[in-house]
Scaffold this motif. Structure first.
Motif: not given
Length: 246
Positions: A39, A68, A73-74, A78, A98, A102, A125, A158, A161, A194
């Motif tokens: 991250h 992204m 972790d994202h 998701l 989200f 974010h 997160i 979000g 994050h 994303q």
């Protein structure tokens, strides 16, 4: 939508245990190999950000997209969010929530220099990943008799994050010349990344859903996802207490 708990075949519990242990072991190896990148912002990207000034729309969009698609972790969160979403309308609603969360904390946190301990933020997160997997397993209804609003949960997580990346950018020397346009470009890149990552996740997920063993393997996958979230939490808390003792 949550996974149904009917028609479980004998031995499904042992499948969950084996899948969870294997997934956790893989994550531990991943963290040991590249913990410093979790991250965060890579050294080469840090050098670019700190060494440039003025408006750089395209490079910042690239950096946002890169963050992204390489931010596991994202992606884990998701994947948990869309796991049992079958209609594109529902996917769009949750992903939009989200993205709103974010984007808000990424921009506001960086521009106004709102600070928090990065280990604590990243631990939350990780908790978001475990939370969503537990929700997918119908854990809240089973244990507490009531499920929290999933849309509110996605929006709130979000926010964390986005704040997670903001804490990393705050450690860099950002030029004030073109700061806002560059951050907006970075955020656009994050959303494009994303979108690309989500498209791949949905394609693979839909192929998997045609498998006759999807219901059973979905249980294992979400148990493993929950384990992954707790590993992320533990890793960040170890970092927090190590930093406090330094």
């Amino acid at each position: 939508m949550t996974v149904p708990f009917l028609n479980r075949r004998p031995g499904w519990g042992s499948d969950i245990v084996r899948g969870t242990i294997a997934f956790a072991a893989a994550l531990v190896c991943l963290f040991l190999a590249g913990a410093a990148r979790a991250h965060g912002v890579e050294e080469g990207d840090q050098a670019f950000i700190e060494g440039t000034s003025g408006i750089n729309i395209v490079p910042y969009m690239y950096l946002g997209a890169k963050h992204m698609v390489t931010g596991y972790d994202h992606l884990l969160f998701l994947a948990g969010v869309v796991f049992f979403l079958y209609r594109m309308k529902d996917v769009g609603i949750y992903v939009t929530l989200f993205a709103i969360g974010h984007s808000t904390t990424l921009l506001v946190g960086t521009i106004f220099d709102i600070r928090a301990n990065p280990y604590i933020v990243d631990a939350i997160i990780g908790l978001s990943v475990a939370y969503k997997a537990f929700d997918n397993l119908d854990g809240f209804t089973t244990v507490f008799g009531k499920r929290p609003d999933p849309k509110v949960a996605v929006l709130v997580f979000g926010l964390f994050h986005g704040f997670g990346l903001a804490t990393k950018l705050q450690d860099l020397t950002l030029s004030q010349d073109g700061l806002v346009p560059n951050l907006l470009a970075f955020n656009v890149g994050v959303e494009l990344g994303q979108f690309m990552a989500l498209a791949i996740i949905l394609i693979l997920m839909n192929l998997w859903r045609f498998s006759p063993s999807f219901q059973r393997s979905a249980l294992v996958a979400n148990a493993a996802l929950m384990c992954a979230g707790f590993v992320l939490v533990g890793f960040q808390m170890i970092g927090y207490f190590t930093a406090q003792g330094a």
